[in-house]
Design a protein around this motif. Structure first.
Motif, PDB file in Angstrom:
ATOM      1  N   SER A 210       0.829  -1.198   0.000  1.00 33.05           N
ATOM      2  CA  SER A 210       0.000   0.000   0.000  1.00 33.05           C
ATOM      3  C   SER A 210       0.863   1.247   0.000  1.00 33.05           C
ATOM      4  O   SER A 210       2.000   1.258   0.481  1.00 33.05           O
ATOM      5  N   ALA A 211       0.301   2.306  -0.569  1.00 32.53           N
ATOM      6  CA  ALA A 211       0.889   3.647  -0.559  1.00 32.53           C
ATOM      7  C   ALA A 211      -0.234   4.605  -0.194  1.00 32.53           C
ATOM      8  O   ALA A 211      -1.409   4.232  -0.236  1.00 32.53           O
ATOM      9  N   PRO A 212       0.070   5.845   0.164  1.00 30.76           N
ATOM     10  CA  PRO A 212      -1.001   6.754   0.577  1.00 30.76           C
ATOM     11  C   PRO A 212      -2.108   6.931  -0.452  1.00 30.76           C
ATOM     12  O   PRO A 212      -3.273   7.059  -0.077  1.00 30.76           O
ATOM     13  N   ASP A 213      -1.776   6.927  -1.730  1.00 32.80           N
ATOM     14  CA  ASP A 213      -2.789   7.151  -2.762  1.00 32.80           C
ATOM     15  C   ASP A 213      -3.011   5.925  -3.642  1.00 32.80           C
ATOM     16  O   ASP A 213      -3.371   6.050  -4.818  1.00 32.80           O
ATOM     17  N   GLY A 214      -2.805   4.742  -3.083  1.00 35.12           N
ATOM     18  CA  GLY A 214      -3.020   3.547  -3.881  1.00 35.12           C
ATOM     19  C   GLY A 214      -2.185   2.387  -3.382  1.00 35.12           C
ATOM     20  O   GLY A 214      -1.847   2.315  -2.197  1.00 35.12           O
ATOM     21  N   TRP A 215      -1.840   1.479  -4.293  1.00 37.77           N
ATOM     22  CA  TRP A 215      -1.022   0.331  -3.913  1.00 37.77           C
ATOM     23  C   TRP A 215      -0.238  -0.171  -5.125  1.00 37.77           C
ATOM     24  O   TRP A 215      -0.584   0.129  -6.270  1.00 37.77           O
ATOM     25  N   PHE A 216       0.824  -0.924  -4.854  1.00 36.94           N
ATOM     26  CA  PHE A 216       1.663  -1.509  -5.897  1.00 36.94           C
ATOM     27  C   PHE A 216       1.576  -3.026  -5.855  1.00 36.94           C
ATOM     28  O   PHE A 216       1.480  -3.620  -4.789  1.00 36.94           O
ATOM     29  N   TRP A 217       1.645  -3.638  -7.049  1.00 39.73           N
ATOM     30  CA  TRP A 217       1.936  -5.068  -7.120  1.00 39.73           C
ATOM     31  C   TRP A 217       3.399  -5.218  -7.514  1.00 39.73           C
ATOM     32  O   TRP A 217       3.954  -4.419  -8.268  1.00 39.73           O
ATOM     33  N   VAL A 218       4.037  -6.268  -7.016  1.00 32.63           N
ATOM     34  CA  VAL A 218       5.400  -6.632  -7.406  1.00 32.63           C
ATOM     35  C   VAL A 218       5.374  -8.126  -7.718  1.00 32.63           C
ATOM     36  O   VAL A 218       5.176  -8.949  -6.824  1.00 32.63           O
ATOM     37  N   ILE A 219       5.560  -8.461  -8.998  1.00 30.76           N
ATOM     38  CA  ILE A 219       5.408  -9.843  -9.450  1.00 30.76           C
ATOM     39  C   ILE A 219       6.693 -10.298 -10.137  1.00 30.76           C
ATOM     40  O   ILE A 219       7.041  -9.808 -11.222  1.00 30.76           O
ATOM     41  N   PRO A 220       7.430 -11.246  -9.541  1.00 29.82           N
ATOM     42  CA  PRO A 220       8.638 -11.769 -10.192  1.00 29.82           C
ATOM     43  C   PRO A 220       8.260 -12.745 -11.315  1.00 29.82           C
ATOM     44  O   PRO A 220       7.384 -13.591 -11.149  1.00 29.82           O
ATOM     45  N   LEU A 221       8.926 -12.617 -12.455  1.00 32.29           N
ATOM     46  CA  LEU A 221       8.636 -13.451 -13.619  1.00 32.29           C
ATOM     47  C   LEU A 221       9.842 -14.304 -13.989  1.00 32.29           C
ATOM     48  O   LEU A 221      10.989 -13.956 -13.663  1.00 32.29           O
ATOM     49  N   HIS A 222       9.592 -15.388 -14.710  1.00 28.63           N
ATOM     50  CA  HIS A 222      10.649 -16.364 -14.945  1.00 28.63           C
ATOM     51  C   HIS A 222      11.698 -15.909 -15.953  1.00 28.63           C
ATOM     52  O   HIS A 222      12.743 -16.552 -16.087  1.00 28.63           O
ATOM     53  N   ASP A 223      11.468 -14.803 -16.664  1.00 31.05           N
ATOM     54  CA  ASP A 223      12.476 -14.306 -17.609  1.00 31.05           C
ATOM     55  C   ASP A 223      13.440 -13.323 -16.960  1.00 31.05           C
ATOM     56  O   ASP A 223      14.248 -12.680 -17.643  1.00 31.05           O
ATOM     57  N   GLY A 224      13.381 -13.188 -15.636  1.00 35.80           N
ATOM     58  CA  GLY A 224      14.292 -12.308 -14.929  1.00 35.80           C
ATOM     59  C   GLY A 224      13.769 -10.901 -14.738  1.00 35.80           C
ATOM     60  O   GLY A 224      14.415 -10.085 -14.079  1.00 35.80           O
ATOM     61  N   THR A 225      12.597 -10.599 -15.289  1.00 31.77           N
ATOM     62  CA  THR A 225      12.003  -9.283 -15.081  1.00 31.77           C
ATOM     63  C   THR A 225      11.003  -9.336 -13.931  1.00 31.77           C
ATOM     64  O   THR A 225      10.578 -10.413 -13.498  1.00 31.77           O
ATOM     65  N   THR A 226      10.651  -8.163 -13.453  1.00 28.98           N
ATOM     66  CA  THR A 226       9.640  -8.037 -12.398  1.00 28.98           C
ATOM     67  C   THR A 226       8.608  -7.024 -12.844  1.00 28.98           C
ATOM     68  O   THR A 226       8.946  -5.916 -13.266  1.00 28.98           O
ATOM     69  N   SER A 227       7.356  -7.415 -12.770  1.00 26.74           N
ATOM     70  CA  SER A 227       6.249  -6.519 -13.087  1.00 26.74           C
ATOM     71  C   SER A 227       5.915  -5.708 -11.842  1.00 26.74           C
ATOM     72  O   SER A 227       5.632  -6.269 -10.782  1.00 26.74           O
ATOM     73  N   ILE A 228       5.978  -4.382 -11.967  1.00 33.37           N
ATOM     74  CA  ILE A 228       5.664  -3.504 -10.835  1.00 33.37           C
ATOM     75  C   ILE A 228       4.608  -2.513 -11.298  1.00 33.37           C
ATOM     76  O   ILE A 228       4.851  -1.709 -12.201  1.00 33.37           O
ATOM     77  N   GLY A 229       3.429  -2.592 -10.694  1.00 34.55           N
ATOM     78  CA  GLY A 229       2.313  -1.776 -11.131  1.00 34.55           C
ATOM     79  C   GLY A 229       1.702  -0.971 -10.011  1.00 34.55           C
ATOM     80  O   GLY A 229       1.628  -1.428  -8.863  1.00 34.55           O
ATOM     81  N   LEU A 230       1.262   0.223 -10.343  1.00 34.67           N
ATOM     82  CA  LEU A 230       0.567   1.110  -9.415  1.00 34.67           C
ATOM     83  C   LEU A 230      -0.925   1.102  -9.726  1.00 34.67           C
ATOM     84  O   LEU A 230      -1.312   1.209 -10.889  1.00 34.67           O
ATOM     85  N   VAL A 231      -1.743   0.967  -8.697  1.00 29.52           N
ATOM     86  CA  VAL A 231      -3.190   1.138  -8.827  1.00 29.52           C
ATOM     87  C   VAL A 231      -3.582   2.330  -7.969  1.00 29.52           C
ATOM     88  O   VAL A 231      -3.299   2.365  -6.765  1.00 29.52           O
TER      89      VAL A 231
END
Length: 471
Positions: A210-231
């Motif tokens: 969570s953040a003051p104005d929303g929240w983030f997802w942090v998703i590790p993926l098998h290709d070495g990248t990480t998906s980081i999204g703000l809602v």
């Protein structure tokens, strides 16, 4: 392409591929039209364990398991001043039962599996218009997406609309989509490399921060990248974008206010531009009328908070294939099968709608506009057609002022206990266990329930009788 087909499926995502594959396994002629050429990008990368039995029924689970996706041991929440973990390891004793997936690869795997089951898959085709005989659709006018001069018509007996949020049926033809006055949010996300792994929680977990104005997802993926999204809220997002100058600037500012994520980014590199999607919550007035059913996002859309998108897509696809197969075989009448589908799918969606709202409501920072905007009002709750167990939740919430009481109350209702991790997600899969899902005579809907032997179908309770004897 065929000029006619027994069943037309519009859309090749998880809902369309699952419905088409399960129907083909029953021996029906199925044609699937997909607008894009797979593999194609899609968001929604965190898969719940509740998808596993459906993928096993489809016969594709072993392929998913062998592909090399990132195993998902559960979830870890940084929610206001609180932290907790949700472990999936107690939901199966034979290894991983949930994954973090690159959707372009996952979706193509499902689509090619449907093709291997006998589905005629035609890509780069968009449905321009549906033809109706009265209120029943009977044919689709199509055109090539890369070559619009290529066009044609395909007639069908039944159609399943799995066209996603574009909604061929609900948004373009019958126009029965209704938006909730809740979850009017925007998701903005990007991909990173060299993100530090979480130092706590289950291996491969999604982090929800969570953040003051929303929240983030942090998703590790098998290709070495990480998906980081703000809602964040639509109004908040638009105000910040106008003030700061762009989407990246909004993302960066809220990121700086979320230490749970920023501490993972030391030495990390953002490797993609920003992607944005508006997460309005909506539902069609009904999910099926004569001759057609709607699955997945074509019927309803919730919110990304509890990673329920692929679950609802595959669950509705299983319901649709059971309902339609039973109608074609003459086991049940179309109106009663459609009533079963509408009722069960709507209950699944509305239960999750309540859970997501309650989850937002559990955020202790009552002064934050974003979290207050995610709460269902009393009148909205009263309009939901929920089963008795969830009526109790709603009644309890209506008179509660302390969010922590809401938190614990929902857990107690779902878990049947007064102790344990007080969060709705910990027991998300219990929502669709047999004690609530219509998979037995005791939980039948309109005298019908799901049965899986000798094939997927709708069985009648003995009390209602059946053609040729009890189911």
């Amino acid at each position: 392409m065929r000029g006619s087909t027994q069943i037309l499926v519009i859309g090749g995502g998880p809902a369309g591929s699952t419905a088409a594959g399960l129907l083909a396994k029953q021996g029906f002629e199925v044609t699937l039209l997909e607008r894009d050429r797979f593999p194609r990008y899609h968001i929604g990368e965190s898969i719940l364990p509740s998808c596993r039995p459906i993928l096993e029924l489809l016969g594709v689970w072993d392929k998913v398991e062998a592909h090399g996706f990132q195993p998902k041991g559960g979830a870890y929440f940084f929610w206001g001043p609180e932290e907790w973990e949700v472990k999936f390891d107690n939901l199966g004793d034979d290894g991983t039962n949930a994954w973090q997936v690159i959707r372009s690869e996952f979706d193509e795997l499902l689509l090619r599996h449907a093709e291997s089951l006998g589905v005629e898959v035609v890509e780069d085709i968009t449905v321009k218009e549906l033809e109706f005989d009265g209120e029943r659709p009977v044919a689709a006018q199509w055109a090539g997406t890369k070559d619009p001069s290529t066009s044609g018509r395909i007639a069908f007996d039944y159609v399943i609309d799995a066209s996603g949020r574009g909604g061929v049926m609900a948004a373009r033809h019958v126009k029965n989509r209704q938006y909730h006055e809740i979850f009017r949010n925007v998701a903005a996300w990007s991909y990173w490399k060299n993100v530090k792994p979480l130092d706590r929680g289950p291996e491969g977990a999604i982090a929800v921060c969570s953040a003051p104005d929303g929240w983030f997802w942090v998703i590790p993926l098998h290709d070495g990248t990480t998906s980081i999204g703000l809602v964040t809220g639509r109004d908040i997002f638009n105000e910040k974008r106008n003030r700061l100058g762009g989407i990246q600037e909004v993302y960066d500012q809220v990121l700086a206010e979320c230490p749970a994520v920023t501490k993972l980014l030391g030495g990390a590199e953002q490797v993609s531009g920003m992607k944005v999607e508006q997460d309005y919550s909506y539902t069609a007035e009904n999910f099926g009328r004569p001759g057609y059913l709607m699955c997945g996002d074509a019927a309803c859309f919730l919110d990304p908070l509890l990673s329920t998108g692929v679950h609802l897509a595959t669950y509705s696809a299983m319901l649709a294939s059971a309902s339609l197969g039973s109608v074609i075989r003459g086991e049940v009448e179309e109106d009663e099968a459609w009533n079963f589908f509408n009722t069960v799918y709507r209950h699944a969606y509305e239960r999750l709608l309540v859970l997501v709202s309650v989850f937002y409501e559990s955020y202790r920072g009552k002064e934050h506009h974003f979290y207050n905007a995610q709460k269902l009002t009393s009148s909205q709750r009263e309009n939901l057609n929920l089963q008795d167990a969830f009526d109790r939740i709603i009644t309890g919430i209506a008179d509660m002022e302390d969010a922590q009481d809401v938190y614990a109350s929902v857990h107690a209702h779902l878990n049947g206990a007064e102790s344990g991790d007080p969060n709705p997600l910990a027991n998300l899969n219990k929502v669709h266990e047999q004690k609530q899902a219509p998979m037995s005579e005791q939980n039948a809907v309109g005298g019908l329930y799901l049965s899986f032997r000798p094939h997927l179908h709708l069985a009648r309770t003995q009390a209602t009788g059946a053609e040729g004897g009890p189911a």
